[in-house]
Design a protein around this motif. Structure first.
Motif, PDB file in Angstrom:
ATOM      1  N   LYS A 218       0.844  -1.184   0.000  1.00 48.95           N
ATOM      2  CA  LYS A 218       0.000   0.000   0.000  1.00 48.95           C
ATOM      3  C   LYS A 218       0.886   1.244   0.000  1.00 48.95           C
ATOM      4  O   LYS A 218       1.560   1.536   0.990  1.00 48.95           O
ATOM      5  CB  LYS A 218      -0.921   0.028   1.224  1.00 48.95           C
ATOM      6  CG  LYS A 218      -1.804  -1.205   1.389  1.00 48.95           C
ATOM      7  CD  LYS A 218      -2.806  -1.342   0.255  1.00 48.95           C
ATOM      8  CE  LYS A 218      -3.723  -2.545   0.486  1.00 48.95           C
ATOM      9  NZ  LYS A 218      -4.588  -2.795  -0.693  1.00 48.95           N
ATOM     10  N   GLN A 219       0.913   1.925  -1.139  1.00 46.57           N
ATOM     11  CA  GLN A 219       1.748   3.118  -1.224  1.00 46.57           C
ATOM     12  C   GLN A 219       1.189   4.242  -0.352  1.00 46.57           C
ATOM     13  O   GLN A 219      -0.027   4.415  -0.248  1.00 46.57           O
ATOM     14  CB  GLN A 219       1.844   3.601  -2.669  1.00 46.57           C
ATOM     15  CG  GLN A 219       2.878   2.852  -3.484  1.00 46.57           C
ATOM     16  CD  GLN A 219       3.247   3.603  -4.752  1.00 46.57           C
ATOM     17  OE1 GLN A 219       2.423   4.242  -5.364  1.00 46.57           O
ATOM     18  NE2 GLN A 219       4.503   3.520  -5.138  1.00 46.57           N
ATOM     19  N   LYS A 220       2.097   4.974   0.253  1.00 43.80           N
ATOM     20  CA  LYS A 220       1.705   6.122   1.064  1.00 43.80           C
ATOM     21  C   LYS A 220       2.478   7.352   0.599  1.00 43.80           C
ATOM     22  O   LYS A 220       3.652   7.255   0.229  1.00 43.80           O
ATOM     23  CB  LYS A 220       2.015   5.866   2.547  1.00 43.80           C
ATOM     24  CG  LYS A 220       1.186   4.760   3.179  1.00 43.80           C
ATOM     25  CD  LYS A 220       1.586   4.587   4.634  1.00 43.80           C
ATOM     26  CE  LYS A 220       0.801   3.460   5.301  1.00 43.80           C
ATOM     27  NZ  LYS A 220       1.239   3.251   6.710  1.00 43.80           N
ATOM     28  N   LYS A 221       1.809   8.479   0.642  1.00 39.60           N
ATOM     29  CA  LYS A 221       2.482   9.734   0.326  1.00 39.60           C
ATOM     30  C   LYS A 221       3.230  10.234   1.557  1.00 39.60           C
ATOM     31  O   LYS A 221       2.805  10.018   2.687  1.00 39.60           O
ATOM     32  CB  LYS A 221       1.468  10.789  -0.113  1.00 39.60           C
ATOM     33  CG  LYS A 221       0.900  10.575  -1.500  1.00 39.60           C
ATOM     34  CD  LYS A 221      -0.028  11.734  -1.865  1.00 39.60           C
ATOM     35  CE  LYS A 221      -0.616  11.532  -3.261  1.00 39.60           C
ATOM     36  NZ  LYS A 221      -1.523  12.648  -3.626  1.00 39.60           N
ATOM     37  N   TYR A 222       4.352  10.874   1.309  1.00 37.08           N
ATOM     38  CA  TYR A 222       5.025  11.592   2.384  1.00 37.08           C
ATOM     39  C   TYR A 222       5.740  12.786   1.764  1.00 37.08           C
ATOM     40  O   TYR A 222       5.892  12.877   0.535  1.00 37.08           O
ATOM     41  CB  TYR A 222       5.989  10.682   3.163  1.00 37.08           C
ATOM     42  CG  TYR A 222       7.198  10.215   2.384  1.00 37.08           C
ATOM     43  CD1 TYR A 222       8.413  10.903   2.460  1.00 37.08           C
ATOM     44  CD2 TYR A 222       7.141   9.075   1.592  1.00 37.08           C
ATOM     45  CE1 TYR A 222       9.532  10.475   1.764  1.00 37.08           C
ATOM     46  CE2 TYR A 222       8.241   8.634   0.900  1.00 37.08           C
ATOM     47  CZ  TYR A 222       9.435   9.335   0.982  1.00 37.08           C
ATOM     48  OH  TYR A 222      10.534   8.899   0.287  1.00 37.08           O
ATOM     49  N   GLU A 245       4.012  12.810   6.992  1.00 40.08           N
ATOM     50  CA  GLU A 245       2.875  12.197   6.317  1.00 40.08           C
ATOM     51  C   GLU A 245       1.692  13.163   6.231  1.00 40.08           C
ATOM     52  O   GLU A 245       0.756  12.940   5.458  1.00 40.08           O
ATOM     53  CB  GLU A 245       2.453  10.908   7.048  1.00 40.08           C
ATOM     54  CG  GLU A 245       3.505   9.814   6.962  1.00 40.08           C
ATOM     55  CD  GLU A 245       3.073   8.520   7.631  1.00 40.08           C
ATOM     56  OE1 GLU A 245       1.895   8.436   8.057  1.00 40.08           O
ATOM     57  OE2 GLU A 245       3.904   7.594   7.725  1.00 40.08           O
ATOM     58  N   ASP A 246       1.742  14.227   7.003  1.00 39.05           N
ATOM     59  CA  ASP A 246       0.694  15.253   7.002  1.00 39.05           C
ATOM     60  C   ASP A 246       1.186  16.443   6.177  1.00 39.05           C
ATOM     61  O   ASP A 246       2.106  17.166   6.577  1.00 39.05           O
ATOM     62  CB  ASP A 246       0.396  15.683   8.443  1.00 39.05           C
ATOM     63  CG  ASP A 246      -0.768  16.666   8.529  1.00 39.05           C
ATOM     64  OD1 ASP A 246      -1.017  17.387   7.550  1.00 39.05           O
ATOM     65  OD2 ASP A 246      -1.429  16.694   9.592  1.00 39.05           O
ATOM     66  N   ASP A 458      10.247   0.806   7.020  1.00 34.39           N
ATOM     67  CA  ASP A 458       8.874   0.927   6.520  1.00 34.39           C
ATOM     68  C   ASP A 458       8.837   1.235   5.031  1.00 34.39           C
ATOM     69  O   ASP A 458       7.919   1.875   4.526  1.00 34.39           O
ATOM     70  CB  ASP A 458       8.098   2.014   7.270  1.00 34.39           C
ATOM     71  CG  ASP A 458       8.003   1.706   8.755  1.00 34.39           C
ATOM     72  OD1 ASP A 458       7.847   0.519   9.091  1.00 34.39           O
ATOM     73  OD2 ASP A 458       8.101   2.636   9.567  1.00 34.39           O
ATOM     74  N   ASN A 460      10.285   3.357   3.357  1.00 35.47           N
ATOM     75  CA  ASN A 460      10.431   4.764   2.983  1.00 35.47           C
ATOM     76  C   ASN A 460      11.863   4.998   2.523  1.00 35.47           C
ATOM     77  O   ASN A 460      12.740   5.302   3.311  1.00 35.47           O
ATOM     78  CB  ASN A 460      10.118   5.686   4.177  1.00 35.47           C
ATOM     79  CG  ASN A 460       8.666   5.617   4.568  1.00 35.47           C
ATOM     80  OD1 ASN A 460       7.816   5.385   3.725  1.00 35.47           O
ATOM     81  ND2 ASN A 460       8.386   5.809   5.846  1.00 35.47           N
ATOM     82  N   LEU A 490       6.483   9.090  -2.710  1.00 31.09           N
ATOM     83  CA  LEU A 490       5.702   7.887  -2.416  1.00 31.09           C
ATOM     84  C   LEU A 490       6.616   6.821  -1.831  1.00 31.09           C
ATOM     85  O   LEU A 490       7.765   6.659  -2.275  1.00 31.09           O
ATOM     86  CB  LEU A 490       5.053   7.342  -3.691  1.00 31.09           C
ATOM     87  CG  LEU A 490       3.891   8.133  -4.283  1.00 31.09           C
ATOM     88  CD1 LEU A 490       3.528   7.581  -5.650  1.00 31.09           C
ATOM     89  CD2 LEU A 490       2.679   8.093  -3.358  1.00 31.09           C
ATOM     90  N   THR A 491       6.119   6.105  -0.825  1.00 34.68           N
ATOM     91  CA  THR A 491       6.882   4.957  -0.324  1.00 34.68           C
ATOM     92  C   THR A 491       6.996   3.921  -1.446  1.00 34.68           C
ATOM     93  O   THR A 491       6.107   3.796  -2.288  1.00 34.68           O
ATOM     94  CB  THR A 491       6.191   4.311   0.882  1.00 34.68           C
ATOM     95  OG1 THR A 491       4.845   3.987   0.524  1.00 34.68           O
ATOM     96  CG2 THR A 491       6.193   5.240   2.073  1.00 34.68           C
TER      97      THR A 491
END
Length: 709
Positions: A218-222, A245-246, A458, A460, A490-491
């Motif tokens: 699951k890709q996450k933005k940072y 992440e915010d 994680d 990143n 993106l992770t």
């Protein structure tokens, strides 16, 4: 008369010419007191279950433990036959070898100098019940000088009993695990045939696990903040050590940093780093490098290297060592001088210091059956493109290994804005050393530094600032901030395996074991051997378990299905497979009795057979489809083919079309409507991808219809 047996006709021909045995006969050369014949690879192998009277998949007969194992001539499956039969060419050559052995006084073994080469001869020797004494020709290249030296220093055949014991134990272990596991899973799957193996199945598990991890990631933005600076007429950047992440929080911090307008140097670390010259190639390292740089598969590299070896241009390629023995060091300067006569290498060799070569590659203790890959003194001509590329890699690697280390100054500067830390990284070359051979400087250094400094927690993976030469810094210096900007990132998911990555994973399987003591014991033990890893990958492709997609290896639907069935079973245990490789090394060095090893294998085979037989595998929902030709019989739908069971009808459809396997839905639509849904990602002969509908023509052959038709 002395008999000599080589592994291939081409090698036999070279030996015959050197020994003046030039009278060509059917299957051998003769002359000067010698008879030189050849084996055509594995002429003899372990018998199959039917050779023990076991036919079909019989649950009651499992596990099968032959005692003793039967040796049989190589078998093939002729066209229009359901059963394997002895290969006529193998039978013919065995008859010739038997006749030669019966007339000779002794035998000289000239099969490839390694585990499989030893097994090829010993199986023939045992199958023919030969008792003649034999000696071993043990050489690392096929040059005239090497062969002549080898014949002057023939070794006792008994010196290689440990090598044969290891080869035989490996062969029997693979049979026990492969035959029993395959039959057990196939029975559990209602006689759908799923092939399993001692090494191929853990390798498949590596590929499938990585593929599923990648797919399920699951890709996450940072966000990170990048600052631009200028000092002493040099522009450079810094990157925040922190990730957010915010986005709103990151934007607020960015505004605060812009208002501040300056940063303070908090720490200055400048180190001189010595980057050692690389060692020689062993086979696995050559395969990895050629896959990365040239896009060649492991098998293509092996076949190309084998061709160069048989043409006498390089030393024996199936080596697991990156070193040479002390007694070979004296020949290296002459080898370099010979290659200095070739325009391709003159510039590189001009950077070397004759009389002061780096001796890092010399280590008697780390030379296995064969030393690291070297070019020979024979300069090649008329090479294919891939042969030239591989040959140049081997020569350049030798020149690099003889060079001095590369020395560079690496700077890591930490600066602070408010309480937020940023990093600046830079590098400058002090001494090019071995990197001058091919001019590999900033790009390679950047790669190495990035790999060492990535934060992989994680997933990143922090992107490092570009490495440049930096101005001088002192603690508490103030740096103006020219601009500040927010970088959205993106992770990254786990990378799919390339062939190079997979070879590394196979080679270093022992390093990923959680138990620290076991990890230490198995640190340098992998699964498979340098000589077999390419064939393991090709076997998985041939069995339609994996496929090549661009530069990566991914499982097919069938491969994933097999993995999902057995992923929790012992047969996928990479650690156990690595331990077996260690045991085989111990058998070879006579530290372990092969009977003890095979006893453990039998116990393991009992366990996995029971595990696999107990699996509850639901049957695939195969539709009943009438043959489009005879309209009388329901089609048989198998993994590779769809066919009519009527031998008179003989209608057949192959499921693999231009690199894509037809799904059950595709087949159903084709048979019932004459046309499939559009099929994507097919690949033409020139490698271009395309999509099309598959149709049944009036003569019931298949053809394509494209969207623009």
């Amino acid at each position: 008369m002395k008999a000599i047996i080589a592994e291939k006709p081409s090698v036999a021909r070279e030996i015959a010419q050197i020994l003046d045995a030039n009278n060509r006969k059917d299957g051998y050369f003769e002359g000067n007191g010698y008879c030189v014949t050849w084996a055509l690879g594995h002429l003899v192998s372990l018998g199959m279950p039917e050779d023990y009277g076991i036919r079909g998949f019989d649950k009651a007969s499992l596990p099968i433990f032959p005692h003793p194992f039967i040796l049989t001539p190589r078998k093939t499956k002729p066209a229009n036959s359901k059963n394997f039969q002895p290969d006529p060419s193998a039978l013919k050559q065995l008859k010739i070898i038997k006749n030669i052995f019966s007339q000779c006084t002794s035998i000289i073994v000239a099969t490839d100098a390694g585990r499989e080469g030893e097994l090829i001869f010993r199986y023939i020797y045992d199958y023919l019940k030969c008792r003649k004494p034999f000696e071993r020709l043990w050489i690392s290249s096929l040059t005239e000088k090497a062969i002549q030296e080898g014949f002057k220093n023939l070794k006792k055949g008994s010196e290689f009993d440990g090598l044969y014991d290891a080869a035989k134990a490996r062969s029997e272990a693979d049979w026990l695990v492969g035959i029993n596991a395959t039959q057990a899973l196939s029975i559990a799957a209602n006689n759908d045939v799923y092939s399993l193996g001692r090494v191929q199945t853990p390798t498949l598990a590596l590929i499938c696990q990585r593929f599923q991890d990648n797919k399920n990631f699951k890709q996450k933005k940072y966000w990170q903040i990048q600052l631009q600076h200028r000092k002493d007429y040099l522009n450079f950047t810094s990157l925040s050590n922190q990730q957010w992440e915010d986005k709103k929080q990151a934007e607020q911090i960015l505004k605060a940093i812009e208002r501040e307008g300056k940063a303070t140097v908090e720490d200055v670390a400048v180190n001189t780093v010595k980057e050692q010259s690389p060692l020689l190639f062993d086979l696995t390292e050559l395969q990895k490098e050629a896959n990365r740089k040239l896009g060649l598969s492991a098998d293509e590299v092996l076949q190309t290297a084998q061709s160069l070896y048989e043409k006498k241009f390089i030393t024996y390629p199936r080596t697991g060592s990156k070193y040479i023995p002390e007694d070979l060091w004296s020949e290296i300067p002459e080898l370099v001088r010979i290659h200095n006569q070739t325009d391709s290498f003159k510039q590189a060799i001009s950077t070397l210091k004759f009389g002061n070569f780096n001796k890092r590659i010399v280590n008697d203790l780390k030379v296995t059956d064969h030393h690291g890959l070297l070019p020979t003194s024979k300069i090649p001509s008329a090479l294919t493109a891939s042969e030239k590329a591989i040959y140049n890699m081997i020569v350049y690697r030798l020149l690099e290994s003889l060079s001095e280390h590369c020395s560079k100054e690496v700077s890591h500067i930490t600066i602070k804005v408010h309480h937020y830390e940023f990093s600046i990284k830079g590098s400058k070359i002090l001494s090019k050393g071995w990197r001058a051979i091919k001019g590999l400087l900033s790009d390679e250094i950047s790669t190495n530094l990035d790999n060492n400094s990535k934060n992989n927690s994680d997933n990143n993976q922090t992107q490092e600032p570009q490495l440049i030469e930096l101005p001088e810094f002192k603690k508490d210096d103030e740096l103006k901030i020219s601009t500040a900007k927010l970088q959205e990132k993106l992770t990254s998911p786990p990378k799919l395996y390339t062939e190079a990555d997979l070879l590394s994973a196979m080679e270093n399987a022992g390093r990923h074991i959680e138990d620290k003591e076991q990890q230490k014991a198995l640190a340098n033990i992998g699964i498979g051997t340098p000589a077999t890893r390419a064939s393991i990958i090709e076997t998985l492709i041939t069995r339609n378990y994996i496929t090549r997609k661009s530069k990566t290896l991914i499982p097919t639907d069938k491969g994933e299905k097999v993995y999902d069935l057995i992923k929790d079973q012992k047969i996928v245990n990479v650690q156990m497979t690595a331990e077996w490789e260690m045991a085989l090394h111990q058998i070879e060095s006579k530290e372990l009795n092969s009977n003890h090893f095979l006893s453990d294998i039998k116990n393991y085979t009992k366990e996995i057979t029971q595990e696999l037989l107990s699996l509850n595998i639901p049957q695939e929902n195969i539709p009943e489809l009438k043959c489009p030709k005879c309209q009388q019989h329901n089609l048989i739908i198998k993994d590779k083919i769809v066919k009519c069971p009527d031998e008179q009808c003989q209608w057949i459809l192959f499921r693999m079309i231009c690199g894509v396997q037809l799904s059950i839905n595709n087949i159903t639509s084709l048979i019932t409507t004459g046309k499939t849904p559009i099929i994507k990602n097919m690949k033409s002969k020139n490698g271009k991808k395309f999509e099309a509908y598959l149709i049944l023509k009036d003569d019931l052959a298949t053809s394509f219809i494209f969207n623009n038709q």
